[in-house]
Design a protein around this motif. Structure first.
Motif, PDB file in Angstrom:
ATOM      1  N   ALA A  10       0.836  -1.208   0.000  1.00  0.00           N
ATOM      2  CA  ALA A  10       0.000   0.000   0.000  1.00  0.00           C
ATOM      3  C   ALA A  10       0.871   1.259   0.000  1.00  0.00           C
ATOM      4  O   ALA A  10       1.904   1.293   0.675  1.00  0.00           O
ATOM      5  N   PRO A  11       0.473   2.286  -0.747  1.00  0.00           N
ATOM      6  CA  PRO A  11       1.265   3.518  -0.811  1.00  0.00           C
ATOM      7  C   PRO A  11       1.540   4.128   0.564  1.00  0.00           C
ATOM      8  O   PRO A  11       2.645   4.597   0.823  1.00  0.00           O
ATOM      9  N   GLU A  12       0.560   4.100   1.459  1.00  0.00           N
ATOM     10  CA  GLU A  12       0.778   4.670   2.793  1.00  0.00           C
ATOM     11  C   GLU A  12       1.804   3.876   3.595  1.00  0.00           C
ATOM     12  O   GLU A  12       2.504   4.413   4.446  1.00  0.00           O
ATOM     13  N   TRP A  13       1.908   2.582   3.328  1.00  0.00           N
ATOM     14  CA  TRP A  13       2.924   1.742   3.981  1.00  0.00           C
ATOM     15  C   TRP A  13       4.314   2.171   3.495  1.00  0.00           C
ATOM     16  O   TRP A  13       5.226   2.344   4.276  1.00  0.00           O
ATOM     17  N   ARG A  14       4.451   2.361   2.169  1.00  0.00           N
ATOM     18  CA  ARG A  14       5.742   2.743   1.584  1.00  0.00           C
ATOM     19  C   ARG A  14       6.189   4.138   2.001  1.00  0.00           C
ATOM     20  O   ARG A  14       7.386   4.385   2.110  1.00  0.00           O
ATOM     21  N   THR A  15       5.245   5.050   2.222  1.00  0.00           N
ATOM     22  CA  THR A  15       5.634   6.415   2.575  1.00  0.00           C
ATOM     23  C   THR A  15       5.974   6.562   4.050  1.00  0.00           C
ATOM     24  O   THR A  15       6.676   7.497   4.424  1.00  0.00           O
ATOM     25  N   SER A  16       5.507   5.650   4.892  1.00  0.00           N
ATOM     26  CA  SER A  16       5.788   5.758   6.324  1.00  0.00           C
ATOM     27  C   SER A  16       6.896   4.814   6.793  1.00  0.00           C
ATOM     28  O   SER A  16       7.274   4.833   7.956  1.00  0.00           O
TER      29      SER A  16
END
Length: 70
Positions: A10-16
């Protein structure tokens, strides 16, 4: 295979988080025309992606990624 697995993150996983480790276990070759299905499980900071050929159900690879907070 790594690209198919990482598309499921998930994009939010990669950004955090940042990727800390990657382990790939190759099981079989994908054949021309295979549709690849990824099944992902999360355990704490580790994602385990099983990659399968949709029609035959053949397991192609297991990709395990470990992440740390950004």
């Amino acid at each position: 295979y790594v690209n198919w697995a990482q598309e499921e993150v998930a994009p939010e996983w990669r950004t955090s988080r940042h990727l800390a480790a990657l382990e790939v276990q190759y099981r079989a070759e994908a054949k021309r025309g295979d549709v690849i299905v990824a099944r992902t499980q999360q355990s704490m900071d580790t994602l385990t992606h099983g990659l399968f050929a949709q029609t035959s159900g053949r397991e192609l690879a297991v990709v395990r990624s470990t992440w740390v907070d950004a």
